[in-house]
Design a protein around this motif. Structure first.
Motif, PDB file in Angstrom:
ATOM      1  N   LEU A  82      33.756  51.965  54.789  1.00 58.30           N
ATOM      2  CA  LEU A  82      35.150  51.642  54.502  1.00 58.30           C
ATOM      3  C   LEU A  82      35.210  50.354  53.693  1.00 58.30           C
ATOM      4  N   GLN A  83      35.997  50.366  52.630  1.00 60.75           N
ATOM      5  CA  GLN A  83      36.148  49.152  51.827  1.00 60.75           C
ATOM      6  C   GLN A  83      37.630  48.804  51.707  1.00 60.75           C
ATOM      7  N   ILE A  84      37.870  47.476  51.749  1.00 58.39           N
ATOM      8  CA  ILE A  84      39.221  46.933  51.645  1.00 58.39           C
ATOM      9  C   ILE A  84      39.226  45.903  50.525  1.00 58.39           C
ATOM     10  N   ASN A  85      40.162  46.030  49.607  1.00 54.68           N
ATOM     11  CA  ASN A  85      40.396  44.996  48.604  1.00 54.68           C
ATOM     12  C   ASN A  85      41.664  44.240  49.004  1.00 54.68           C
ATOM     13  N   ALA A  86      41.530  42.917  49.113  1.00 58.61           N
ATOM     14  CA  ALA A  86      42.682  42.105  49.522  1.00 58.61           C
ATOM     15  C   ALA A  86      42.627  40.765  48.815  1.00 58.61           C
ATOM     16  N   ARG A  87      43.807  40.124  48.700  1.00 55.51           N
ATOM     17  CA  ARG A  87      43.879  38.813  48.065  1.00 55.51           C
ATOM     18  C   ARG A  87      44.994  38.004  48.717  1.00 55.51           C
ATOM     19  N   SER A  88      44.878  36.694  48.567  1.00 49.51           N
ATOM     20  CA  SER A  88      45.882  35.804  49.151  1.00 49.51           C
ATOM     21  C   SER A  88      45.760  34.443  48.497  1.00 49.51           C
ATOM     22  N   GLY A  89      46.795  33.587  48.706  1.00 50.68           N
ATOM     23  CA  GLY A  89      46.753  32.241  48.148  1.00 50.68           C
ATOM     24  C   GLY A  89      45.778  31.346  48.884  1.00 50.68           C
ATOM     25  N   ALA A  90      45.373  31.727  50.101  1.00 43.94           N
ATOM     26  CA  ALA A  90      44.395  30.974  50.884  1.00 43.94           C
ATOM     27  C   ALA A  90      43.260  31.913  51.277  1.00 43.94           C
ATOM     28  N   ASP A  91      42.159  31.334  51.788  1.00 48.58           N
ATOM     29  CA  ASP A  91      41.030  32.161  52.188  1.00 48.58           C
ATOM     30  C   ASP A  91      41.458  33.174  53.243  1.00 48.58           C
ATOM     31  N   ILE A  92      40.991  34.421  53.056  1.00 49.33           N
ATOM     32  CA  ILE A  92      41.262  35.464  54.041  1.00 49.33           C
ATOM     33  C   ILE A  92      40.288  35.278  55.198  1.00 49.33           C
ATOM     34  N   THR A 123      35.794  36.822  45.917  1.00 46.55           N
ATOM     35  CA  THR A 123      35.912  35.606  46.730  1.00 46.55           C
ATOM     36  C   THR A 123      36.767  35.905  47.956  1.00 46.55           C
ATOM     37  N   ARG A 124      36.822  34.932  48.857  1.00 45.15           N
ATOM     38  CA  ARG A 124      37.631  35.125  50.063  1.00 45.15           C
ATOM     39  C   ARG A 124      39.126  35.086  49.762  1.00 45.15           C
ATOM     40  N   GLN A 125      39.477  34.641  48.599  1.00 40.50           N
ATOM     41  CA  GLN A 125      40.880  34.697  48.200  1.00 40.50           C
ATOM     42  C   GLN A 125      41.206  35.963  47.407  1.00 40.50           C
ATOM     43  N   ASP A 126      40.183  36.593  46.873  1.00 41.35           N
ATOM     44  CA  ASP A 126      40.388  37.817  46.092  1.00 41.35           C
ATOM     45  C   ASP A 126      39.065  38.572  46.073  1.00 41.35           C
ATOM     46  N   GLY A 127      38.894  39.463  47.026  1.00 41.51           N
ATOM     47  CA  GLY A 127      37.586  40.067  47.152  1.00 41.51           C
ATOM     48  C   GLY A 127      37.616  41.481  47.688  1.00 41.51           C
ATOM     49  N   ASN A 128      36.424  42.025  47.765  1.00 42.52           N
ATOM     50  CA  ASN A 128      36.209  43.373  48.280  1.00 42.52           C
ATOM     51  C   ASN A 128      35.353  43.271  49.539  1.00 42.52           C
ATOM     52  N   TRP A 129      35.901  43.756  50.642  1.00 44.89           N
ATOM     53  CA  TRP A 129      35.169  43.753  51.908  1.00 44.89           C
ATOM     54  C   TRP A 129      34.751  45.174  52.243  1.00 44.89           C
ATOM     55  N   ARG A 130      33.517  45.291  52.750  1.00 47.48           N
ATOM     56  CA  ARG A 130      33.010  46.598  53.167  1.00 47.48           C
ATOM     57  C   ARG A 130      32.451  46.500  54.590  1.00 47.48           C
ATOM     58  N   THR A 131      32.536  47.630  55.298  1.00 47.34           N
ATOM     59  CA  THR A 131      31.937  47.635  56.636  1.00 47.34           C
ATOM     60  C   THR A 131      30.431  47.479  56.524  1.00 47.34           C
ATOM     61  N   LYS A 132      29.872  46.797  57.522  1.00 43.77           N
ATOM     62  CA  LYS A 132      28.440  46.496  57.484  1.00 43.77           C
ATOM     63  C   LYS A 132      27.586  47.744  57.641  1.00 43.77           C
ATOM     64  N   LYS A 133      28.110  48.751  58.296  1.00 41.80           N
ATOM     65  CA  LYS A 133      27.364  49.991  58.473  1.00 41.80           C
ATOM     66  C   LYS A 133      28.362  51.154  58.482  1.00 41.80           C
ATOM     67  N   PRO A 134      27.863  52.375  58.278  1.00 42.25           N
ATOM     68  CA  PRO A 134      28.781  53.520  58.243  1.00 42.25           C
ATOM     69  C   PRO A 134      29.522  53.683  59.567  1.00 42.25           C
ATOM     70  N   LEU A 135      30.755  54.151  59.464  1.00 44.44           N
ATOM     71  CA  LEU A 135      31.548  54.419  60.659  1.00 44.44           C
ATOM     72  C   LEU A 135      31.129  55.740  61.293  1.00 44.44           C
ATOM     73  N   LYS A 136      31.337  55.826  62.599  1.00 41.58           N
ATOM     74  CA  LYS A 136      31.084  57.071  63.324  1.00 41.58           C
ATOM     75  C   LYS A 136      32.396  57.521  63.940  1.00 41.58           C
ATOM     76  N   LEU A 137      32.908  58.636  63.423  1.00 43.92           N
ATOM     77  CA  LEU A 137      34.167  59.176  63.898  1.00 43.92           C
ATOM     78  C   LEU A 137      33.923  60.508  64.599  1.00 43.92           C
ATOM     79  N   PRO A 138      34.803  60.887  65.506  1.00 38.95           N
ATOM     80  CA  PRO A 138      34.571  62.108  66.275  1.00 38.95           C
ATOM     81  C   PRO A 138      34.721  63.383  65.464  1.00 38.95           C
ATOM     82  N   GLU A 139      35.503  63.350  64.401  1.00 39.67           N
ATOM     83  CA  GLU A 139      35.750  64.564  63.632  1.00 39.67           C
ATOM     84  C   GLU A 139      35.745  64.263  62.135  1.00 39.67           C
TER      85      GLU A 139
END
Length: 442
Positions: free
Chosen positions: A48-58, A88-104
């Protein structure tokens, strides 16, 4: 609905690839946190990846995966599960460290909470879709031949279909349908065995790529589209050749020449006539300067003839048209060189002894067929008896307003005969002037 969500995920995944190296610069970041993208990583659907940005560090990111079917939350992924992948922490791309495990397997709605260092907080509902599916993968295709010929057009294709789970586990997919495409058109559909292995036979009529393709076949679990690397199959072509003759290698300007040609193909029994084959003929002094002579179709004995009146010297260029038969080599050939000689003539010539005892000669030479040599070399000759001739000098004629004129003064005291001669070359006929007798000096 599921297919719509998959298509939506594919579009979103492409956008994610573009955004994955970081979003807009911090100078354009909003004062409050903002989620600009959420979804699966293309090629690694369990991440899972999230792109987020803010005026201060996320400082905090929490994602909630919600089932479209039940509208219930199936997983919560907290800040500790993410790493800053790019930006950067103010404008960056975060990804999960490992794949998710979902039931379905399926497509899930992503709700995202973001908090920054100044206490800013946002909850972005329906920020994106998380595609949790198996993706089809193929091992390398193997074929029993890399080229076809006229008698052997069938190609055996073998391969193995695998599934890549969102957890990154890869294992064979058995009892699934695989399409084998020739030149991107499906020619065979086969079913994999328990080890994901499949074989198919396809027939080619020309050089083409062969490729295995998996499309969603309704099996369980649902597996997304996948395709193998294409394997290019070539053609072993039958060699061809031309044998040609010309009626004359030296002709006068305006005179036709006859081209006689035999076209053959190579077989196990040697060279044999190629009947009913068409092609074209050009004529010219080189590949860059040619005229169209015409098209031909060979007779039962592989022959054809053409009459042509060239306006300049050159050779015939022969080519087969094999567009309707990819198994036949598009052979080419050339004839012997044909020299076209244009007329030359002396329109005037005089010789007379001067008061000093020299013989003064002059004259005019013309080229009535439209061309003039780059250099017009005229030989002035002498004969004591009008039979045996000796060249006394060679002068160059040039345009003088009324023709190409020349002149020469000769130190020769004896009586005799004088004439002018122009030698033939590849483009002009020879010419000889009238003979003039000059008596000895008094």
């Amino acid at each position: 609905m599921v297919l719509w969500r998959i298509r939506r995920w594919l579009t979103v995944a492409a956008a994610a690839a573009a955004l994955g190296m970081g979003g807009v610069t911090a100078a354009h970041a909003a004062d409050q946190p903002e989620v600009t993208y959420a979804g699966s990583v293309s090629g690694d659907l369990g991440i899972l990846q999230i792109n987020a940005r803010s005026g201060a560090d996320i400082t905090g990111i929490t994602a909630h995966l919600v089932s479209y079917a039940s509208q219930t939350e199936v997983a919560e992924i907290g800040t500790k599960d993410f790493r800053l992948f790019s930006g950067t922490r103010q404008d960056g791309n975060w990804r999960t460290k490992k794949p998710l495990k979902l039931p379905e397997f399926g497509s899930y709605r992503i709700d995202v909470e973001v908090t920054d260092a100044e206490g800013g907080h946002v909850l972005s509902r329906s920020a994106g879709d998380f595609a949790y599916f198996v993706v089809a993968q193929f091992g390398a295709l193997t074929v029993d031949r890399t080229a076809i010929d006229r008698e052997h057009r069938d190609v055996q294709v073998e391969g193995t279909l695998y599934g890549r789970w969102p957890t990154r586990q890869v294992k064979p997919l058995g009892a699934r349908q695989v399409e084998v495409d020739v030149d991107y058109w499906t020619q065979a559909t086969v079913t994999t065995d328990a080890q994901g292995h499949f074989t198919a036979s396809v027939r080619l009529d020309a050089a083409a790529p062969v490729q295995a393709v998996f499309r969603m076949d309704g099996g369980t679990p649902a597996v997304l589209y996948g395709e193998s690397e294409p394997v290019q199959i070539g053609v072993d072509q039958i060699p061809t050749r031309f044998t040609s003759t010309v009626s004359s290698a030296d002709i006068d300007f305006g005179q036709p020449v006859t081209l006689s040609v035999k076209v053959e193909q190579q077989t196990a029994d040697g060279w044999v006539p190629l009947a009913g084959q068409s092609g074209g003929v050009l004529f010219g002094p080189d590949d860059a300067q040619t005229d169209l002579v015409g098209r031909f179709t060979t007779a039962d004995d592989g022959t054809f003839t053409m009459d042509y009146t060239p306006w300049q010297g050159g050779y015939f260029q022969l080519a087969l048209d094999t567009s309707d038969d990819p198994f036949l080599q598009a052979g080419t050939g050339t004839s012997d060189v044909v020299h076209v000689h244009r007329a030359s003539e002396f329109t005037a010539f005089t010789a007379a002894r001067s008061d000093t005892g020299q013989v003064h000669t002059e004259g005019l030479i013309d080229f009535p067929d439209g061309w003039t040599p780059a250099s017009i070399n005229v030989h002035v000759q002498y004969s004591p008896d009008g039979v045996n001739w000796t060249t006394l000098t060679t002068v160059e004629a040039s345009w003088g307003g009324n023709g190409n004129d020349f002149a020469a003064d000769l130190d020769h005291s004896g009586a005799g005969y004088y004439r002018a001669v122009f030698d033939a070359d590849d483009n002009f006929r020879s010419a000889t002037s009238q003979t003039v007798f000059v008596p000895a000096s008094a």
